[in-house]
Motif scaffolding. Sequence first.
Motif, PDB file in Angstrom:
ATOM      1  N   TYR A  36      70.033 -24.223  17.537  1.00  0.00           N
ATOM      2  CA  TYR A  36      70.083 -25.401  18.104  1.00  0.00           C
ATOM      3  C   TYR A  36      68.764 -25.847  18.509  1.00  0.00           C
ATOM      4  CZ  TYR A  36      71.365 -29.754  20.144  1.00  0.00           C
ATOM      5  OH  TYR A  36      71.702 -31.263  20.439  1.00  0.00           O
ATOM      6  N   VAL A 233      74.165 -33.202  15.424  1.00  0.00           N
ATOM      7  CA  VAL A 233      74.746 -31.742  15.997  1.00  0.00           C
ATOM      8  C   VAL A 233      74.778 -31.869  17.445  1.00  0.00           C
ATOM      9  CG1 VAL A 233      74.687 -29.585  15.758  1.00  0.00           C
ATOM     10  CG2 VAL A 233      74.089 -30.901  13.828  1.00  0.00           C
ATOM     11  N   VAL A 249      78.161 -24.571  16.474  1.00  0.00           N
ATOM     12  CA  VAL A 249      76.821 -24.749  16.217  1.00  0.00           C
ATOM     13  C   VAL A 249      76.344 -23.559  14.943  1.00  0.00           C
ATOM     14  CG1 VAL A 249      74.417 -24.474  17.077  1.00  0.00           C
ATOM     15  CG2 VAL A 249      76.139 -25.687  18.199  1.00  0.00           C
ATOM     16  N   THR A 252      77.719 -24.787  11.534  1.00  0.00           N
ATOM     17  CA  THR A 252      77.020 -26.065  11.182  1.00  0.00           C
ATOM     18  C   THR A 252      75.541 -25.868  10.777  1.00  0.00           C
ATOM     19  OG1 THR A 252      78.417 -27.358  12.655  1.00  0.00           O
ATOM     20  CG2 THR A 252      76.206 -28.187  11.669  1.00  0.00           C
ATOM     21  N   LEU A 253      74.841 -24.841  11.447  1.00  0.00           N
ATOM     22  CA  LEU A 253      73.450 -24.728  11.150  1.00  0.00           C
ATOM     23  C   LEU A 253      72.756 -23.317  10.821  1.00  0.00           C
ATOM     24  CD1 LEU A 253      72.088 -26.441  14.526  1.00  0.00           C
ATOM     25  CD2 LEU A 253      72.333 -27.254  12.299  1.00  0.00           C
ATOM     26  N   TYR A 259      71.101 -26.311   7.251  1.00  0.00           N
ATOM     27  CA  TYR A 259      70.291 -26.533   8.232  1.00  0.00           C
ATOM     28  C   TYR A 259      68.978 -27.679   7.738  1.00  0.00           C
ATOM     29  CZ  TYR A 259      66.583 -25.881  11.696  1.00  0.00           C
ATOM     30  OH  TYR A 259      65.632 -26.038  12.986  1.00  0.00           O
ATOM     31  N   ILE A 262      70.758 -31.424   7.014  1.00  0.00           N
ATOM     32  CA  ILE A 262      71.156 -31.738   8.323  1.00  0.00           C
ATOM     33  C   ILE A 262      69.760 -32.196   8.999  1.00  0.00           C
ATOM     34  CG2 ILE A 262      71.775 -31.391  10.979  1.00  0.00           C
ATOM     35  CD1 ILE A 262      73.949 -29.685   9.438  1.00  0.00           C
TER      36      ILE A 262
END
Length: 290
Positions: A36, A233, A249, A252-253, A259, A262
């Motif tokens: 993140y 995010v 996180v 998502t990433l 990644y 996004i």
Amino acid sequence: MNDTTATATAGTDNAELLDYFRNKADGYDRVDEQVYWRLSDELLWEAIERYVLPGVPQGGRLLDAGGGTGRWTDRLLTARPDLTGVLYDLSPDMSKHALAKAGQNGYEDRLTVVNGDLMNVAEDLAGQTFDLVISFHNVLGFVADPREVLRQLSTLMKPGSQMSLVLPNRYHAAFFNVMVGNLEEAESAVAQRSGRFTPDMPPMHLFTPTELQGDLAGVGLHTTVRTGFPVLVYPGYQETQLDGSSTGVMRTLSDPEHYARIRSMELRLLGETGMAERGNNLLFVAKRGV
């Protein structure tokens, strides 16, 4: 959240802050390993390259106010070998790492470290002026009087110079604390405009875009960029720690393709004024008149 030292908030003395950052200092830069904060840092550096560095003259002088371990001083002085800088920070335990970076990366002759309380920064740096003043992440949240520190920093700026700020967003602080079930801190963010993200951190001031733009105008600075980041995010509780990533996180990433997509969307939104209220962090750039 990615915090750096400054001085004491109301009700927090310098000894408490020094203890807090003494315990973080040696591991602080591990934040670079968290996915993140890697995204967050990439967005901030893009903003610096877009909105800040083009206006910094050759041979300019940088002041990193509350620069901690020198993560951003290091990037700036490495990217711009023509710049010289002063890193001003309360904590010797943090700033020793900034000095180590300067030695490792070959700009020790271009960096001066000064340890002191940001409530005294104008006196401590009297007679010096700067082309760029930065203060990133929770620094101004931790000071006793943010408006007074902004006033003092503005007196150190040359005509036509810039100030770039990253600050804790009051709206995100309330949202984050609701999501982790800490309603007392969420209520504090809403009602008192102060709060914290973890029980071990000192309380800090929280900011809104409108409030901050007014404060900058009050010290003679015109806002040129008012935005927020990241906006798609948000961090979980684990991102408030020095290690690890929250499940959401990571989901998502962690996939490189996700990644990249996004990140691309974040970059398209970066700089939009409407993103200020939505960002995990507030990002402002302001200019002193010539």
